[in-house]
Design an enzyme around this catalytic site. Structure first.
Site, PDB file in Angstrom:
ATOM      1  N   LYS A   1      37.887  26.604  32.042  1.00 35.42           N
ATOM      2  CA  LYS A   1      38.667  27.467  32.926  1.00 35.42           C
ATOM      3  C   LYS A   1      40.099  26.961  32.911  1.00 35.42           C
ATOM      4  CE  LYS A   1      37.621  30.397  35.284  1.00 35.42           C
ATOM      5  NZ  LYS A   1      37.683  31.839  34.923  1.00 35.42           N
TER       6      LYS A   1
ATOM      7  N   HIS B   1      29.518  36.841  32.055  1.00 36.32           N
ATOM      8  CA  HIS B   1      30.383  36.225  33.062  1.00 36.32           C
ATOM      9  C   HIS B   1      29.534  35.623  34.181  1.00 36.32           C
ATOM     10  CE1 HIS B   1      32.502  36.959  37.023  1.00 36.32           C
ATOM     11  NE2 HIS B   1      33.400  36.225  36.420  1.00 36.32           N
TER      12      HIS B   1
HETATM   13 MG    MG Z   1      36.689  35.215  32.895  1.00 39.94          MG
END
Ligand code: MG
Length: 415
Positions: free
Chosen positions: A185, A312
């Site tokens: 991330k 996701h």
């Molecule tokens: Mg994403």
């Protein structure tokens, strides 16, 4: 078999201080557990995001579907939509669809329990015995800071704020779970620092496919720069910049596929993205796309249009992990390792018998009826108590960050 009741239980569970482009994860995740009570004492389970507004929609929808057959998911979908006002009402379609998504999973769990079949069989049958997941790495602080006179709250993972910290986190997560793909991330530090982290991961894990997802923190120009710097290194680049036009501009020069769970989040958005060749991989998420069967339909759309498919994740517990695993097992062209936050949250799982296990980075498809997981009611009660005590109604990564760094500016693109 008729639906007698839908019990909607919002819960809150612990989450580490994971950083992203909007701020930082709060100490508690809000989530919701569904128990769909059917004639004969069968209870189907579901799990979804736990914002107060979403919980209220589920309660309203639950009242409308009482008395319906648990097998009539088409009619239930329509009833849920009508209960929430339909197309002419005050709610966005995506919010109405999200409510049905959670209920559909509970219906399929109940159907599986009634027929003795695993949910994957109800979706066409598993084409793989286990579903691979990626190691989902985050920049993070060592602890949630002390606020409001309370103590700081640390966790077993410690800090990860530079390439060495990211590699250390990856090594520990892969040692423990066996993941064979890695996602970072991003959107937290200036792009050159995140490029350095990806390069450090490549050096430490030469055979693991790598992804980075800065959640639209970059301009088109910056996205092109990062794509160029990481040429030959990334499996895919996820949502570097916002919108179909921006993604199309990046895609025109990037050598790796672009993936999204931000500019294509509904069936209506597929066509414009494909027309502009803005994305090459769509991240499915049954919590938002209309449930497990709609995810299979998305797979057909992706296959038809030549799009890759991945999955996701938001912070979640084991009911969602079981649902994700069943649908991924039954989706032949979902060939990328799925995302999951489960390693960050598994310690508070509501699933009886402890957290679901990963074997070589994959979750074996549960073979019991339905989703194949049972509810630990004592844990559910504890987590519901935490939800009530928190007094919170929604997720607010930016607001939490601003309590720690008052000048924090969430405006994107940042670089
Ligand atoms: Mg994403």
């Amino acid at each position: 078999m008729r639906i007698l009741d839908l019990v909607v239980t919002p819960v809150a569970f612990r989450d580490p201080p994971l950083l992203n482009a909007s701020g930082v994860h709060e100490p508690l995740v809000l989530r919701c557990v569904l128990q769909l009570v059917v004639e004969g004492g069968v209870v189907g389970l579901g799990e979804c995001p736990g914002e107060r507004a979403h919980v209220e929609r589920l309660v309203a929808a639950g009242e409308r579907i009482r008395g319906m057959s648990v097998f009539a998911t088409g009619a239930i979908e329509r009833a849920v939509d009508e209960a929430l006002g339909g197309p002419g009402g005050p709610l966005r379609k995506i919010d109405r669809v999200a409510a049905f998504s959670a209920i559909e999973v509970a219906c399929l769990d109940a159907q599986g329990r009634l027929t003795g079949l695993p949910v994957s069989d109800l979706l066409g049958g598993a084409v793989r015995d286990a579903v691979p997941y990626s190691a989902y790495l985050f920049y993070k602080w060592a602890e949630h800071p002390a606020l409001d006179g309370g103590a700081a709250v640390g966790d077993e993972w410690g800090a990860a704020l530079d390439p060495a910290g990211v590699v250390d986190q990856a090594r520990r997560m892969i040692d423990r779970y066996g993941f064979r793909s890695i996602k970072l991330k991003g959107g937290v530090f200036p792009p050159d620092q995140e490029i350095a982290a990806i390069r450090a991961l490549r050096e430490a894990f030469p055979d693991h496919p790598l992804r980075i997802d800065p959640n639209c923190a970059w301009t088109v120009e910056t996205s092109r720069y990062v794509a160029d710097e990481l040429k030959g290194v990334l499996e895919y680049l996820e949502d570097p910049t916002a919108g179909v036009e921006g993604m199309a501009a990046v895609s025109a020069t990037a050598t790796m596929p672009l993936a999204t769970n931000m500019c294509v989040v509904s069936f209506e958005e597929v066509r414009p993205a494909v027309e502009r060749d803005a994305v090459q991989v769509v991240l499915s998420d049954h919590h938002y796309w209309g449930g497990l069967r709609r995810t299979r339909e998305l797979a057909a759309v992706c296959e038809t249009l030549g799009l890759g498919m991945s999955m996701h994740s938001n912070s979640h517990l084991g009911i969602s992990l079981a649902a994700m695993t069943h649908v991924a097992a039954a989706t032949p062209n979902l060939t990328y390792a799925c995302d999951t936050h489960y390693p960050w949250n598994a310690a508070d799982d509501v699933v009886a018998g402890g957290p679901l296990r990963f074997v070589d980075g994959a979750v074996p498809v549960p073979r019991g009826p339905g989703l194949g997981v049972e509810l630990d009611h004592a844990v559910l009660d504890r987590l519901h108590g935490a939800y009530i005590a928190s007094g919170r109604e929604r997720r607010d990564d930016t607001g939490y960050m601003r309590r720690i760094e008052p000048g924090y500016d969430p405006a994107l693109p940042r670089w």
